[in-house]
Design an enzyme around this catalytic site. Structure first.
Site, PDB file in Angstrom:
ATOM      1  N   SER A 229       0.713  34.256 -22.070  1.00 25.12           N
ATOM      2  CA  SER A 229       1.351  32.980 -22.403  1.00 25.12           C
ATOM      3  C   SER A 229       2.864  32.945 -22.187  1.00 25.12           C
ATOM      4  O   SER A 229       3.473  31.880 -22.253  1.00 25.12           O
ATOM      5  CB  SER A 229       1.046  32.599 -23.863  1.00 25.12           C
ATOM      6  OG  SER A 229       1.603  33.537 -24.757  1.00 25.12           O
ATOM      7  N   LYS A 274       3.744  28.243 -32.383  1.00 18.04           N
ATOM      8  CA  LYS A 274       4.905  28.627 -31.584  1.00 18.04           C
ATOM      9  C   LYS A 274       6.044  27.622 -31.749  1.00 18.04           C
ATOM     10  O   LYS A 274       7.219  28.001 -31.715  1.00 18.04           O
ATOM     11  CB  LYS A 274       4.508  28.788 -30.121  1.00 18.04           C
ATOM     12  CG  LYS A 274       3.595  29.991 -29.905  1.00 18.04           C
ATOM     13  CD  LYS A 274       3.285  30.244 -28.451  1.00 18.04           C
ATOM     14  CE  LYS A 274       2.446  31.502 -28.309  1.00 18.04           C
ATOM     15  NZ  LYS A 274       2.161  31.869 -26.912  1.00 18.04           N
TER      16      LYS A 274
END
EC number: 3.4.21.53
Length: 335
Positions: A229, A274
């Site tokens: 990611s 996040k």
């Protein structure tokens, strides 16, 4: 009697804090500056920073489970949904392989954008996981290097796939393996895959390890962080170091998303966590995969999360690396 009470209390404390439940918990991690992790020869310096954003995960204890039930950005999953039958070693090995691949793709994208060439040196084919219900489970281990099949050298994953496709269920293949620095020869029977009986194979996941060659040289030390990611942010940091212009413009730039060798930004997991981590660590803006404006895209989840936590951080939708670069170019330097 008092000693009995103390002993019981200690047992309860140990149970609450040490006993492992069959659940895995993810929570917001942190936003780490990439400059200390990435070194490009003769790199230019920047006033701000690009950040890799992580999600922290771990197996639940009773107290951790109860605490996470009341935390809005802690997510609890049955452990089999995360591991999918893989051992800890196999799972971690796969995640690190994803990270290695992501780094190579990020380097390639950044160099292409900068008008520079890259080349590759192939360094073998490795086992990433083994199917439990296949004959291979008694032969292979995660991390084994496949040297040859019936004497035919295996240099890329495609070599193994093409050779096995010529075989039938029940055929036996002699496999030469490098394991812990020693060459080992094993025989493995081919069998149908449990979830796809029309397809036969050894029952292993394979990846081709390759080393990307660049000038200037790029060194990346992501330590034990796994997964793909961080691809977008790796590519932005490398590009920022490669070029004379300061693309951070003095900002703390966060974001997430996989990166393909064509520069496409892909969906990831834990986007809301996040965003929370980036806000807590003081980021100014956050790039999120737009997924061509899909209804439930990572960008839309990120924007909703940003609104919910009332952050001042800007959430920027991107479908490609070039879009992220163009956005940074358009920014006025931070005052």
């Amino acid at each position: 009697m008092q000693l009995v009470g103390v002993a019981i209390t200690l047992v309860i404390i140990l149970f609450l804090t040490m006993y492992r439940l069959p659940y895995y918990i993810y929570e917001p991690g942190n936003a780490s500056a990439l400059d200390p992790m990435i070194e490009v020869d003769q790199a230019s310096n920047s006033e701000g920073d690009m950040h890799l954003v992580t999600v922290r995960g771990g197996q639940a204890t009773p107290i951790y489970y109860l605490w996470s039930k009341i935390q809005p950005y802690h997510k609890i999953y049955p452990i089999e949904k995360i591991r999918q039958g893989l051992s800890d070693e196999e799972y971690n090995h796969i995640q690190l392989q994803y990270m290695d691949s992501s780094q190579d793709q990020a380097i390639a994208v950044a160099f292409q954008e900068a008008g520079l060439d890259v080349s590759y040196e192939f360094d073998g084919v490795y086992v990433t996981y083994v199917e439990d219900k296949m004959p291979a489970s008694e032969v292979f281990q995660a991390g084994d290097q496949i040297l040859s099949l019936d004497g035919h050298p295996v240099e890329r994953t495609e070599d193994s796939i093409q050779y096995v496709e010529q075989k039938n269920a029940g055929d036996t293949i002699e496999v030469e393996i490098m394991r812990n620095g020693e060459e080992v020869t094993k025989n493995v029977e081919l069998a149908p895959f449990p979830d796809d009986p029309e397809k036969i194979g050894m029952g292993v996941g394979l990846v081709t390890k390759r080393n990307i060659v660049t000038n200037p040289e790029v060194k990346i030390n992501s330590e034990d962080i796994g997964g793909p990611s961080a691809g977008l942010m790796f590519s932005l940091e490398i590009y920022d170091q490669l070029t004379e212009e300061d693309y951070t413009k003095g900002y703390q730039v966060c974001g997430t998303g996989t990166i393909s060798e064509e520069g496409k930004v892909g969906r990831i997991g834990g986007i809301d966590q996040k965003v929370v981590a980036s806000d807590e660590d003081g980021c100014d803006l956050f790039f999120a995969p737009n997924e061509q404006g899909a209804e439930n895209s990572d960008y839309k989840i990120a924007a909703e999360t940003a609104e919910r936590i009332e952050t001042d951080m800007d959430i920027i939708p991107v479908d490609t690396f070039s879009e992220a670069v163009d956005y940074l170019k358009s920014l006025e330097p931070k005052g």
